[in-house]
Structure formats: C-alpha cells, structure tokens
Write an enzyme that holds these catalytic residues in place. Structure first.
Site, mmCIF file in Angstrom:
data_model
loop_
_atom_site.group_PDB
_atom_site.id
_atom_site.type_symbol
_atom_site.label_atom_id
_atom_site.label_comp_id
_atom_site.label_asym_id
_atom_site.label_seq_id
_atom_site.Cartn_x
_atom_site.Cartn_y
_atom_site.Cartn_z
ATOM 1 N N ASP A 337 43.498 49.878 39.718
ATOM 2 C CA ASP A 337 44.392 48.438 38.052
ATOM 3 C C ASP A 337 44.649 47.447 38.562
ATOM 4 O O ASP A 337 44.846 47.270 40.073
ATOM 5 C CB ASP A 337 45.001 49.479 37.647
ATOM 6 N N GLU A 338 45.035 47.176 38.159
ATOM 7 C CA GLU A 338 45.413 45.508 38.384
ATOM 8 C C GLU A 338 45.624 45.020 39.246
ATOM 9 O O GLU A 338 46.138 45.306 39.970
ATOM 10 C CB GLU A 338 47.270 45.955 38.115
ATOM 11 N N VAL A 339 44.147 44.876 39.904
ATOM 12 C CA VAL A 339 43.869 44.109 41.011
ATOM 13 C C VAL A 339 44.177 42.379 40.950
ATOM 14 O O VAL A 339 43.213 41.777 39.888
ATOM 15 C CB VAL A 339 41.982 43.660 41.740
#
Ligand SMILES: *[C@@H]1O[C@H](CO)[C@@H](O)[C@H](O)[C@H]1NC(C)=O
Ligand SMILES: *[C@@H]1O[C@H](CO)[C@@H](O)[C@H](O)[C@H]1NC(C)=O
Ligand SMILES: *[C@@H]1O[C@H](CO)[C@@H](O)[C@H](O)[C@H]1NC(C)=O
Length: 541
Positions: A337-339
């Site tokens: 997630d959330e790269v």
C-alpha cells in the site's frame, strides 16, 4: 459532576445529530442478569428452566464418544480456562465453592466428532468452527467437528452462565446451533509505530477469543521500527528496532504468540509490507532502499525498496524463506500500500530503468514490476498471500487464492465489486479503522456496516470472506491499546459472526454493555459504552 455539566450541552448536540435519544440507551438494571451472548449465535432457544452450577461438583469433560481425550492439551487448557472464567481462580478459597445444590448441572461433555480432532493442528481459512450446545439435566453436551468449534462452543457456554441474587451460578436449559457467517474475522495490531509488549498482545488474543475473532493480522514492522528479530538478517532489528534488546520480538516471543493464538483458535498472519513503508528495513540492509535525489545528487534520504537491483530480490528470497517457516499460517500479508513515487522519480538510475522497460513515467508499472517478482518469490515458498487493495488496483497478476484487503473508504462498494468481479477473495477493513476515535458511541457505526452491501452476483458475494478491525499504532501503545480496542471491536465481531439479520442496535447495546462487563470481570480493561456500572468493576492491574 462539574465535568458532566460542562459537557452536557455538547453531548446533547451530538446525540441529536446522530439521531438517537438519551433515554433509549440507558441500561436498565433488571436486564443485567439476563443472558447476554456476544456475538449472537445463529440459532438459539432458551427456556425458563434454570440449573445451578456448583464449582465443587461441576466439571468440563471429554465425552466418551469424543475423538479428543485427556491427551488433547489444547482442550484440557481450554477446560481449565473456562472453568476459571465461570468460577474464578480456584487457588483462592471461597466459601460458596464448597456448596453443592440439589438441582444442579454436573457436567459439560465435550464431544469432538471427526476422526482427527486437530488437537495439534492450526486453524485455517477452511476451518469448520461450527458447534452445537445442548444444555439439559443431568449433563450438557457440546458437539463440534473439531477442537476449533469446541473452543467457540466453550466460550458460548461460559457466556450462558449468570449469577443469581445470591451470587450462585446458574445456567438455563438451552439449545444452540452456531457457525460463523464469515470465515476470516480479524484484528490488526501495529507493533511498529509503538512497540507492543508481549503481555498486551497476549491479553488481546484472549479478548479476541471472547469475541470469536479468529485472525491476528500482525502488522509487525513498518517505516518507524523493525522489532521482528530475524535469524537470517539479525541486523534488521539490531539497527531497525527502537531498541535492539528491549523493543524486539525474539524467535521465542514469536513462537509464544503463535502458540497462545493457536490454543484459542486464532491464526497469526504477519504482515511484511513492501516496497513502501520500509524505512526501518534500510537501517540494517545496505542498498535495499532507493536513494532519493535532489537535482543531480543524492539527497541522503531513502524511498521505497529499490526495484531495479537484483540484490533486492535476493534479499527478499532469503527473508521470506525464513518468514514462511517461522509463521505456520498458509498466508502472509505482503502489504503493497501507499507507495510514494516521488523518490523513485527523482533517481536517475530508476529513470533509466523505466525507459529501458518502456514504462514511460507510469510508476505504477514499476511498482507492479516489483510486486510481481515479490509474489513469485513468496509463491515459491508455498505460501498464499494477502495484499492491500492497491496491488489489485495497479493490475498486478495475482494467484487465484490471493486475498485482497479493501481498506479505502472512498468507493469501497465499487472496489468490492471490482475485486470480486475479477474472481478474487476479499476482506473488508475500510469501515473498521478503530484508530479513528470520536465522542460518543462509534461502535454503532461499525455495527451498522453490511459487508455484502455492494452490487454483484451471489458468486461475487461469496468471495467476501470476512473483514478486519484495524487499530493502527500512531497514537496507541500498551497504555491505551486494550481499552481503545474493546468493546469497539466487539461490534465488528458480531457483524462478522452473526446472521445478516442481526442488526437491532438497541438489542445489541443491552447485550454489549453486559459483554463489556464480562470482559472487565475477566481482567480485560474494556472501556465503557456509556453511563452505567458493572457488578464487578475494573480495579487496575
Ligand atoms: C432463565 O431462567 C430464569 C429462571 O426461571 C428466568 O427468569 C429467565 O427469564 C430465563 N432466561 C432466559 C433467557 O430464558
Ligand atoms: C539481474 O538478473 C537478471 C535475471 O536473472 C540478469 O539478466 C541480469 O544480468 C542481472 N543484473 C545484474 C546487474 O546482475
Ligand atoms: C472499477 O473498475 C472500473 C472498470 O474497470 C474502473 O473504471 C473503476 O475506476 C474501478 N473502481 C475502483 C474503485 O477502482
């Protein structure tokens, strides 16, 4: 009193906005001794015939037909645990303990029916947790296919026991047949933002069992710290934990968590989130993270895992080989997630690689390139994987048995529709981020969620295998974790276990007040729902 006066106008304003009234939710004292099962069983029939239970005589025993016997330490342990829940610590002498009543129930026979009771096994996604309870004279019978269903039934039996006006334990004639609506009922705890001592993790596994949760999603490491002590790469925690000795989970700590959970029918799914959320990994492993650039020179800061170096994949291969042997569950959560793409975009080597691969400036393609290789690495260890929804959204090719975790509240229904249309199993956590706190009874908001409330075929709905309540750790450590989680997570527990039709908030309130008091009585500092009192209040450690 001063505080009450001060906040009364605020409270009323909140109450009116939420559309419920003060009087509706004040628990009536006479209801306190009624049976308060949580989560509510699928089929339940009780009668006004009450039996007394005397600790001097009552026993929990293996039935003669059971495939499990005294050598089943999982059940032997559970028998002792539930006996103590019902009668208190046996080491402490109490005068009522000696008493024997004439109209009493003498035993609960536990009958495990399948040839392999799974005493030494681990629960899994396929585990049958159903059970049937028949409480009648002279003995009650709990029937389940395996030890996992028996554990759920023991919890229910203990919840049926109530104290009468003389402080004597009673149980009514009752028939129950029960099974969970969803197979995956999880709690996420985060031991990276703050280190969580073993004791608080174990206490919450205990509380999870009281609520029939069956998955501990252990978000064990993140940007802030790496408390997992790896045998293969000890430098990860030596350099990445908040403290290399006091703020780590040793291999024996991890073993203890897994075994404590197993004894309660709870799976432990560790999450090792990459390529983002990995700052703490970089302290111990040279060149693992991408160097960020300012203009034409490195800025000295680091971004996600460097996806263009073979060494990154060599590391992941060895690391996940270890993880796959340490954690027995069939699934590992790989995050995804959330790269943050800005660091990748700043790095000239990455830019060159992007051009070579024909990715243009679409960094989602680079992320997918990384995740694809990681998934192949993990698949080679014979583990299944769970991922956060972005991995699916970015079009990564996933194995058929992948579980996609939907966490974004925005367009949640559409996401569920898309994931299941593509044929993947999914779990829902978007509505259940318990780290967000607010004034009043937010458990009701969690309770009112219907996970299958999205457009799709029956086949699609079957792919929703459950959900998770997530307690992220930015503002949570051992001082406040347990009261913040309970009984708010109990709302999620009932939503995931009980029948779809169980939606009456007023009825839930009455039962939850008592369930919360029961947790308090059992030593769990679960916070109050609203004004009121417990017969036995929490008295600190
Ligand atoms: C249990 O039995 C008592 C005593 O007869 C009765 O008052 C009570 O209503 C019963 N409770 C339930 C849930 O049936
Ligand atoms: C990385 O691995 C690939 C495939 O195994 C190989 O073709 C390539 O030459 C390697 N690159 C380096 C820099 O070693
Ligand atoms: C769902 O899929 C449709 C069609 O591919 C796409 O347009 C939409 O953005 C997707 N929704 C979400 C929330 O990703």
């Amino acid at each position: 009193m001063y505080a009450l006066l001060k906040f009364a106008p605020l409270f009323l304003a909140v109450a009116v906005c939420n559309g419920w009234l003060f009087g509706d939710f004040v628990v009536k004292q006479k209801e306190v001794d009624e049976i308060a099962l949580w989560p509510l069983p699928q089929k339940f029939q009780s009668s006004a015939v009450a039996f007394k239970l005397s600790p001097a005589r009552f026993q929990i025993v293996h039935s003669k037909q059971s495939s499990a016997g005294p050598s089943c330490s999982l059940l032997e342990n559970a028998f002792r645990r539930y006996f103590e829940y019902m009668f208190g610590d046996l080491k402490k002498p109490e005068k009522s303990r000696k008493k024997v009543y004439d109209s009493d129930l003498v035993e609960l026979q536990v009958w495990v029916t399948s040839a392999d009771p799974e005493c030494d096994g681990f629960p899994s996604l396929q585990t049958d947790e159903s059970y049937a309870l028949s409480i009648d004279e002279p003995s009650a019978v709990l029937k389940a296919a395996n030890v996992w269903g028996a554990l759920r039934g023991l919890e229910t039996f203990s919840q049926l026991v109530y104290e009468d006006d003389y402080g004597v334990n009673n149980i009514n004639k009752t028939e129950i047949s029960d099974f969970p609506r969803f197979a995956h009922r999880g709690i996420l705890l985060d031991s990276s933002r703050h280190f969580l001592p073993l004791k608080v993790i174990l206490a919450n596994l205990e509380a999870m069992a009281m609520n029939k949760f069956n998955v501990f999603h252990w978000h064990i490491v993140d940007d802030q710290s790496f408390p997992y002590m790896s045998r293969t790469f000890p430098e990860l925690s030596q350099k990445g934990a908040y403290h290399p000795f006091t703020h780590v989970y040793t291999p024996s700590d991890v073993k203890m968590v897994i075994e404590f959970a197993r004894m309660r029918g709870i799976r432990v799914i560790p999450e090792f989130d990459t390529p983002g959320h990995t700052e703490s990994w970089g302290n111990g492993i040279k060149d693992l993270l991408t160097p960020c650039y300012r203009g034409s020179s490195p800025s000295g800061t680091f971004g996600p895992v460097n996806p263009i170096l073979n060494s990154s994949y060599d590391f992941m291969t060895q690391f996940f080989k270890e993880i796959s042997t340490v954690f027995p569950d069939a699934y590992i959560h790989l995050g995804g997630d959330e790269v943050d793409f800005s660091c990748w975009a700043s790095n000239p080597d990455i830019q060159k690689f992007m051009a070579q691969q024909g990715f243009g400036t679409d960094y989602r393609k680079l992320e997918s390139f990384y995740i694809q290789r990681l998934l192949d690495i993990v698949a080679a260890t014979n583990k299944g994987y769970m991922v956060w929804q972005e991995v699916f959204d970015n079009g990564v090719k996933l194995k058929d048995d992948t579980v996609v975790e939907v966490w974004m509240g925005n367009k949640m229904e559409e996401e569920l529709q898309n994931v299941t249309r593509a044929g993947f199993t999914t779990i829902l956590s978007a509505p259940w981020y318990l780290d967000y706190i607010s004034y009043g009874q937010d458990w009701q908001r969690y309770y009112k969620v219907e996970p299958l409330n999205f457009p799709g075929t029956d086949a699609q709905k079957k792919l929703v295998i459950g959900g998770e309540a997530c307690l992220w750790g930015e503002y949570v450590d051992a001082t406040n974790l347990t009261p913040r989680l309970w009984p708010r997570a109990s709302a999620v527990a009932e939503r995931l276990w009980s029948d779809k039709s169980v939606t009456d908030v007023g009825n839930a309130y009455n039962r939850l007040v008592q369930h919360r008091c029961r947790m308090v009585k059992r030593g769990i500092p679960a916070e109050p729902l609203f004004v009121g009192h417990c017969r036995q209040e929490y008295r600190g450690q």
